[in-house]
Design a protein around this motif. Structure first.
Motif, PDB file in Angstrom:
ATOM      1  N   GLY A  60       0.679  -1.153  -0.242  1.00 49.74           N
ATOM      2  CA  GLY A  60       0.030   0.059  -0.116  1.00 49.74           C
ATOM      3  C   GLY A  60       0.871   1.504   0.076  1.00 49.74           C
ATOM      4  O   GLY A  60       0.323   2.424  -0.003  1.00 49.74           O
ATOM      5  N   ILE A 116      -4.198   2.611  -8.772  1.00 44.28           N
ATOM      6  CA  ILE A 116      -3.858   2.433  -7.526  1.00 44.28           C
ATOM      7  C   ILE A 116      -2.482   1.433  -7.567  1.00 44.28           C
ATOM      8  O   ILE A 116      -2.661   0.370  -8.527  1.00 44.28           O
ATOM      9  CB  ILE A 116      -5.118   1.503  -6.552  1.00 44.28           C
ATOM     10  CG1 ILE A 116      -5.872   2.553  -6.246  1.00 44.28           C
ATOM     11  CG2 ILE A 116      -4.294   0.723  -5.623  1.00 44.28           C
ATOM     12  CD1 ILE A 116      -7.011   2.164  -5.285  1.00 44.28           C
ATOM     13  N   SER A 146      -2.446  -0.782   4.632  1.00 42.60           N
ATOM     14  CA  SER A 146      -3.548  -1.628   3.668  1.00 42.60           C
ATOM     15  C   SER A 146      -3.738  -3.182   4.120  1.00 42.60           C
ATOM     16  O   SER A 146      -4.442  -3.623   3.685  1.00 42.60           O
ATOM     17  CB  SER A 146      -2.810  -1.828   2.458  1.00 42.60           C
ATOM     18  OG  SER A 146      -1.554  -2.670   2.133  1.00 42.60           O
ATOM     19  N   VAL A 200      -9.120   8.633  -4.226  1.00 47.09           N
ATOM     20  CA  VAL A 200      -8.160   8.335  -5.055  1.00 47.09           C
ATOM     21  C   VAL A 200      -7.688   9.443  -5.841  1.00 47.09           C
ATOM     22  O   VAL A 200      -6.451   9.496  -6.152  1.00 47.09           O
ATOM     23  CB  VAL A 200      -8.229   6.810  -5.992  1.00 47.09           C
ATOM     24  CG1 VAL A 200      -9.531   7.155  -6.678  1.00 47.09           C
ATOM     25  CG2 VAL A 200      -7.242   6.557  -6.503  1.00 47.09           C
ATOM     26  N   THR A 227      -2.644   2.714  -1.350  1.00 47.80           N
ATOM     27  CA  THR A 227      -3.801   2.260  -0.736  1.00 47.80           C
ATOM     28  C   THR A 227      -3.632   2.642   0.696  1.00 47.80           C
ATOM     29  O   THR A 227      -4.757   2.990   1.674  1.00 47.80           O
ATOM     30  CB  THR A 227      -4.214   1.057  -0.788  1.00 47.80           C
ATOM     31  OG1 THR A 227      -3.431   0.306  -0.626  1.00 47.80           O
ATOM     32  CG2 THR A 227      -5.049   0.707  -2.113  1.00 47.80           C
ATOM     33  N   ILE A 279      -6.998   3.740   2.968  1.00 48.94           N
ATOM     34  CA  ILE A 279      -7.629   2.583   3.190  1.00 48.94           C
ATOM     35  C   ILE A 279      -8.918   2.515   4.066  1.00 48.94           C
ATOM     36  O   ILE A 279      -9.878   1.633   4.080  1.00 48.94           O
ATOM     37  CB  ILE A 279      -6.602   1.576   3.837  1.00 48.94           C
ATOM     38  CG1 ILE A 279      -7.082   0.020   3.762  1.00 48.94           C
ATOM     39  CG2 ILE A 279      -6.192   2.060   5.423  1.00 48.94           C
ATOM     40  CD1 ILE A 279      -7.384  -0.477   2.768  1.00 48.94           C
ATOM     41  N   ILE A 311     -11.374   3.166   1.720  1.00 50.72           N
ATOM     42  CA  ILE A 311     -11.800   1.877   1.136  1.00 50.72           C
ATOM     43  C   ILE A 311     -12.621   0.792   1.637  1.00 50.72           C
ATOM     44  O   ILE A 311     -13.599   0.422   1.346  1.00 50.72           O
ATOM     45  CB  ILE A 311     -10.704   1.146   0.438  1.00 50.72           C
ATOM     46  CG1 ILE A 311      -9.972   2.200  -0.748  1.00 50.72           C
ATOM     47  CG2 ILE A 311     -10.618  -0.153  -0.070  1.00 50.72           C
ATOM     48  CD1 ILE A 311      -8.606   1.859  -1.119  1.00 50.72           C
TER      49      ILE A 311
END
Length: 300
Positions: free
Chosen positions: A14, A65, A100, A129, A137, A141, A144
């Protein structure tokens, strides 16, 4: 008292490269913590390790990503492992890696029920993003796992959202920039910046969270600890340094209340980079603080 299993997620997927051709060193954190006696102090029943796919610094064209496909593959394996531990009433004490690593854990929590997330971090990690220059990430995170972003990552195994946005508490951010903070402010998550945490008081803040876990009848909660929540003077060995941060007294007080809760289902530690702590002095101090606070308070 639940049996503790130390879980080693040796991932740096990440994060961007700190310099061209050099991988971030956080994937070596579990071994580094072993060297500085964390495993010995925690006395787990078992230690398990799951290594990730190979790191790449190339952005996925579909999502922009880094390591997107590898993150998905890894998250599915992580979820299987964490799910099994929670099903067996074990306590996963997870050592990262970068932030991540939360992806697979959050999937497992969704498979098990409805969980809260106490996200203790010097950053919100709630970036869209489109705002990310790196594509890592690690910086997005928390967003997400609450269902925001490309479904390649947000909807693995059709589980989106892994954590409901309103069950996320994002605590400790000290990157005070409106464009950055507005992402979390406009969400339905609870946002307590470092300033706000100090203003409300650590005990009051954590008690509010624990009361919410009870009143919502959540199945439990997960604790994410990014060591960059600590004051830069005591924890400078992180990838994104920012002035200020929690003192060890503040950190120990805050985590002690969480460690005491029967609803705590597991925790993870991320971001300490062994490459940035050559002598181990900062790591030793961190291990001494977290293990002593954990051992004094966990399920007592």
């Amino acid at each position: 008292m639940k049996e503790i299993t130390i879980v080693e997620f040796t991932s740096n997927l990440g994060l961007k490269e700190p310099q061209t051709g050099k991988e971030p060193g956080v994937n070596r954190l579990p071994d580094w913590l072993w060297k500085h006696n964390l495993h010995k102090a925690i006395t787990p029943k078992n230690i398990v390790r799951l290594d990730p796919p190979r790191y790449s610094n190339i952005k996925d064209p579909q999502t922009t990503i880094l390591n997107a496909d590898s993150l998905v593959t890894y998250a599915r394996e992580q979820a299987y492992l964490i799910n099994n531990l929670i099903s067996a009433n074990k306590f996963p004490f997870v050592l990262g890696g970068d932030c991540s690593i939360l992806l697979g854990t959050a999937m497992a929590l969704k498979q098990k029920g409805n969980y809260g997330l106490f996200y203790l971090d010097g950053h919100t990690d709630f970036m869209d993003v489109s705002l990310s220059e790196t594509g890592g990430t690690g910086g997005m995170i928390a967003s997400i796992v609450t269902g925001n972003g490309h479904e390649k990552l947000t909807n693995i195994l059709n589980l989106s959202p892994y954590i409901k946005e309103e069950n996320l508490w994002c605590v400790g951010n000290r990157e005070y920039d409106d464009e950055y903070e507005n992402e979390i402010r406009k969400s339905s998550a609870v946002y307590l910046s470092l300033k706000e945490l100090r203003k409300q008081g650590i005990k009051n803040s954590v008690q509010s969270f624990l009361l919410e876990v009870e009143s919502k009848k959540l199945d439990g909660f997960w604790l994410h600890i990014d060591v960059d929540v600590l004051n830069d003077s005591v924890m400078p060995c992180v990838d994104s340094r920012t002035p200020d941060g929690l003192t060890y007294d503040e950190f120990n007080e805050l985590t002690s209340y969480l460690f005491q809760s029967q609803k705590l289902s597991g925790l993870e530690i991320t971001i300490l980079d062994p490459d940035l702590d050559q002598t181990g002095e900062y790591t030793k101090e961190f291990v001494a603080n977290i293990t002593s606070t954990f051992n004094q308070n966990f399920n007592n």
